[in-house]
Design an enzyme around this catalytic site. Structure first.
Site, mmCIF file in Angstrom:
data_model
loop_
_atom_site.group_PDB
_atom_site.id
_atom_site.type_symbol
_atom_site.label_atom_id
_atom_site.label_comp_id
_atom_site.label_asym_id
_atom_site.label_seq_id
_atom_site.Cartn_x
_atom_site.Cartn_y
_atom_site.Cartn_z
ATOM 1 N N TYR A 1 -4.484 4.413 6.173
ATOM 2 C CA TYR A 1 -5.062 3.369 7.022
ATOM 3 C C TYR A 1 -6.421 3.799 7.616
ATOM 4 O O TYR A 1 -7.322 2.988 7.810
ATOM 5 C CB TYR A 1 -3.911 3.232 8.203
ATOM 6 N N LYS B 1 0.721 -1.287 -0.049
ATOM 7 C CA LYS B 1 -0.031 -0.131 -0.018
ATOM 8 C C LYS B 1 0.891 1.188 0.071
ATOM 9 O O LYS B 1 2.062 1.347 0.644
ATOM 10 C CB LYS B 1 -0.997 0.044 1.037
HETATM 11 P P1 NAD Z 1 12.514 1.537 2.434
HETATM 12 O O1 NAD Z 1 13.141 2.719 1.955
HETATM 13 O O2 NAD Z 1 12.881 1.081 3.343
HETATM 14 O O3 NAD Z 1 12.694 0.369 1.236
HETATM 15 C C1 NAD Z 1 12.417 0.496 -0.266
HETATM 16 C C2 NAD Z 1 13.130 -0.284 -0.778
HETATM 17 O O4 NAD Z 1 12.912 0.161 -2.134
HETATM 18 C C3 NAD Z 1 14.670 -0.026 -0.660
HETATM 19 O O5 NAD Z 1 15.396 -1.189 -0.582
HETATM 20 C C4 NAD Z 1 15.462 0.520 -1.908
HETATM 21 O O6 NAD Z 1 16.646 0.338 -2.323
HETATM 22 C C5 NAD Z 1 14.412 0.319 -2.971
HETATM 23 N N1 NAD Z 1 14.199 1.044 -4.101
HETATM 24 C C6 NAD Z 1 14.213 0.421 -5.212
HETATM 25 N N2 NAD Z 1 14.077 1.424 -6.263
HETATM 26 C C7 NAD Z 1 14.321 2.762 -5.537
HETATM 27 C C8 NAD Z 1 14.421 3.970 -5.897
HETATM 28 N N3 NAD Z 1 14.367 4.474 -7.408
HETATM 29 N N4 NAD Z 1 14.327 5.097 -4.907
HETATM 30 C C9 NAD Z 1 14.490 4.581 -3.490
HETATM 31 N N5 NAD Z 1 14.296 3.052 -3.043
HETATM 32 C C10 NAD Z 1 14.251 2.480 -4.075
HETATM 33 O O7 NAD Z 1 10.837 1.772 2.184
HETATM 34 P P2 NAD Z 1 9.830 0.930 3.042
HETATM 35 O O8 NAD Z 1 9.628 1.502 4.368
HETATM 36 O O9 NAD Z 1 10.226 -0.556 3.001
HETATM 37 O O10 NAD Z 1 8.374 0.903 2.018
HETATM 38 C C11 NAD Z 1 8.298 0.299 0.942
HETATM 39 C C12 NAD Z 1 6.698 0.174 0.614
HETATM 40 O O11 NAD Z 1 6.230 -0.547 1.545
HETATM 41 C C13 NAD Z 1 6.104 1.395 0.524
HETATM 42 O O12 NAD Z 1 5.067 1.359 -0.461
HETATM 43 C C14 NAD Z 1 5.357 1.569 1.837
HETATM 44 O O13 NAD Z 1 4.269 2.250 1.957
HETATM 45 C C15 NAD Z 1 4.984 0.276 2.213
HETATM 46 N N6 NAD Z 1 4.959 -0.056 3.645
HETATM 47 C C16 NAD Z 1 4.148 -0.843 4.141
HETATM 48 C C17 NAD Z 1 4.166 -1.191 5.353
HETATM 49 C C18 NAD Z 1 2.787 -1.967 5.827
HETATM 50 O O14 NAD Z 1 2.594 -2.079 7.235
HETATM 51 N N7 NAD Z 1 1.944 -2.709 4.952
HETATM 52 C C19 NAD Z 1 4.919 -0.717 6.368
HETATM 53 C C20 NAD Z 1 5.934 -0.048 6.038
HETATM 54 C C21 NAD Z 1 6.077 0.290 4.266
#
Ligand code: NAD
Length: 372
Positions: free
Chosen positions: A223, A137
Site C-alpha cells: 500500500y 493485490k
Molecule cells: P482468506 O484466507 O480470508 O481467504 C482466502 C480464500 O481462498 C479462502 O476462502 C480459502 O478457502 C481460499 N483458498 C483457495 N485455495 C486455497 C489454498 N490453497 N490455501 C488457502 N486458501 C485457499 O484471505 P483474504 O484475507 O480474503 O485474502 C485473499 C486475497 O485478497 C489476498 O490476495 C489478499 O492480499 C487480498 N486482500 C485484499 C484486500 C484489499 O483491501 N484489497 C484486503 C484483504 C485481502
C-alpha cells in the site's frame, strides 16, 4: 461543481435531496439500489474468504456490477452464499472445473480473491476461459509472474484489472487533484506507514511463503509502494531498505516482519516508508510540497478515510470502497473509461518490480536501481 456533489449525483441523488444529503453515504438495502442504464458487469467471485465476503457484501450497493457466480473448494460455503445472494446452481464452480466457465454466457468476469501465490495460475485459467479478470493485490508474487498474467490476458483479449480500491477513493482523489493543480507546490517528500500486528493462526497462508510470496511487504507494505506512486505522481528509480525481525518463530525465513525502505523519484522527491506485521495502527501517508502538505490517516483501510491539508480538513464523501471500485470497473470494461489512477495489470507489475527491488536492497544492503 464540487466533487461531493458530483459524487452524490453519480449515485443518482437529486439536486433537492442534495440539500439534505448526509456526509455519510449509508449503504442502502440492495433492493433500493437504482441499477444503472449501462451494461451490468456480471461477476463470479473466486475464493469465498474474508475479503471475498467483504466484496460480496459491498457489491449489494453496486449499480453496475452484480454478483452472479461463485468458485470455491468448499461446497458448504457455496450453499450458504447461494441462498444469501440468490446465485443459480449453473453459476457455481470449484477449483477443478472452473475452466468450464467459458461455456457460461451469464458471467462476464471473475474476481480472484485467493492467497497471493495462487493468483498467477488462476488468472491465466480465467483468461483462457475468455472472461475478464479482476485480481486482488498483490497481483502476483514476482514481476515475471505478473508479466505472464498480462500476456495471457492480452492474448485472450480480456481485461485484467487489480483490486486497487484506493484509486477510486474520494479523499485520495482530492489530494491527487490538488497535487496535479499545483496547490501543494513542487513535491519534495512522501512518507508511507503501512502495518498491523499479525495475530491468529501460525499456520495461516499469510505466514507461509509458498502461498503468500513474502511477509508484510507483499500484504500491507505494498500500500505504501502503490500509494507513493499515486501521491507523488511518479515512479521511483531507486530503493534502499533495511529489515528487522523480532520473532523468528512466527515470521520464518522468507516472511518479512518489518522493512523500512527509502525511494528516490526522477524529480528529486524522496520517500521514507515502513512496512510491518508487528506494529498497530500504522496507516498514514504524508505528502510534502513547497507550498503545502497533505496527510491521510487512516490512508488505506476500509474507512472512513480521513485527511487534512495545509488548507484544512478534507471533507469528501465516505464511500464503500469495494462498491465504487466494482461500478468503476464495469465502466472501464464496458465503456473503456480511463480511471484517474490506472488499475490494470501494468500498474500491478510496477508495484511488484518495486517490491522485488526492496527485497533485494534489504538482502544485499545495497541501493538498487529500478527500471520500470
Ligand atoms: P482468506 O484466507 O480470508 O481467504 C482466502 C480464500 O481462498 C479462502 O476462502 C480459502 O478457502 C481460499 N483458498 C483457495 N485455495 C486455497 C489454498 N490453497 N490455501 C488457502 N486458501 C485457499 O484471505 P483474504 O484475507 O480474503 O485474502 C485473499 C486475497 O485478497 C489476498 O490476495 C489478499 O492480499 C487480498 N486482500 C485484499 C484486500 C484489499 O483491501 N484489497 C484486503 C484483504 C485481502
Amino acid at each position: 461543481m464540487n466533487s461531493r456533489r458530483q459524487f452524490l449525483q453519480k449515485l443518482g441523488i437529486s439536486a433537492l435531496a442534495l440539500q439534505f444529503a448526509p456526509k455519510v453515504w449509508a449503504s442502502p438495502a440492495a433492493k433500493n439500489i437504482k441499477v444503472s442504464d449501462g451494461k451490468v458487469l456480471r461477476v463470479a467471485i473466486m475464493g469465498l474468504g474474508s475479503y471475498g465476503t467483504r466484496v460480496a457484501e459491498a457489491m449489494q450497493s453496486c449499480t453496475r456490477a452484480k454478483l452472479v457466480g461463485l468458485i470455491s473448494g468448499t461446497p458448504s460455503k457455496i450453499k450458504a452464499w447461494q441462498s444469501k445472494y440468490g446465485i443459480a446452481d449453473k453459476n457455481c464452480y470449484n477449483y477443478e472445473n472452473f475452466d468450464q466457465i467459458k461455456n457460461n454466457p451469464d458471467i462476464d468476469a471473475v474476481y480472484v480473491i485467493t492467497p497471493n501465490a495462487l493468483h498467477h495460475d488462476e488468472v491465466i485459467r480465467v483468461a483462457k476461459a475468455g472472461k475478464h479478470v479482476i485480481c486482488e493485490k498483490p497481483m502476483a508474487i514476482n514481476p515475471q509472474e505478473a508479466q505472464e498474467m498480462i500476456d495471457a490476458c492480452n492474448k485472450a483479449g480480456v481485461k485484467l484489472l487489480v483490486g486497487y480500491r484506493m484509486h477510486f477513493e474520494p479523499h485520495t482523489l482530492e489530494v491527487i487533484r490538488m497535487r496535479k493543480a499545483g496547490e501543494l507546490g513542487k513535491i519534495r517528500f512522501f512518507q508511507g506507514l503501512s502495518g498491523f500486528t499479525m495475530g491468529g493462526d501460525p499456520n495461516q497462508w499469510r505466514l507461509n511463503k509458498a502461498l503468500s510470496g513474502g511477509g508484510s511487504m507483499m500484504d500491507i507494505g505494498i500500500y505504501s509502494v502503490n500509494g507513493s506512486r499515486y501521491m507523488v505522481g511518479e515512479d521511483p528509480t531507486w530503493v534502499t531498505a533495511q529489515e528487522t525481525k523480532t520473532d523468528t518463530v512466527k515470521f520464518k525465513e522468507g516472511i518479512d516482519e518489518t522493512i523500512q525502505f527509502q525511494m528516490g523519484f526522477p524529480s528529486g522527491v524522496v520517500a521514507s516508508c515502513l512496512s510491518t506485521y508487528n506494529m498497530n495502527s500504522l496507516d498514514r501517508f504524508f505528502l510534502d510540497g513547497e507550498k503545502g502538505y497533505a496527510e491521510m490517516y487512516p490512508a488505506t483501510n476500509y474507512g472512513p478515510i480521513q485527511g487534512r491539508t495545509n488548507k484544512g480538513e478534507l471533507n469528501q464523501p465516505i464511500t464503500i470502497h469495494q462498491a465504487v471500485q466494482m461500478d468503476e470497473m464495469a465502466a472501464i470494461i464496458f465503456d473503456g473509461k480511463q480511471p484517474e489512477v490506472p488499475v490494470d495489470g501494468y500498474e500491478a507489475l510496477k508495484d511488484l518490480k518495486i517490491v522485488a527491488a526492496i527485497y533485494e536492497a534489504a538482502r544485499t544492503g545495497k541501493k538498487v536501481e529500478i527500471a520500470i
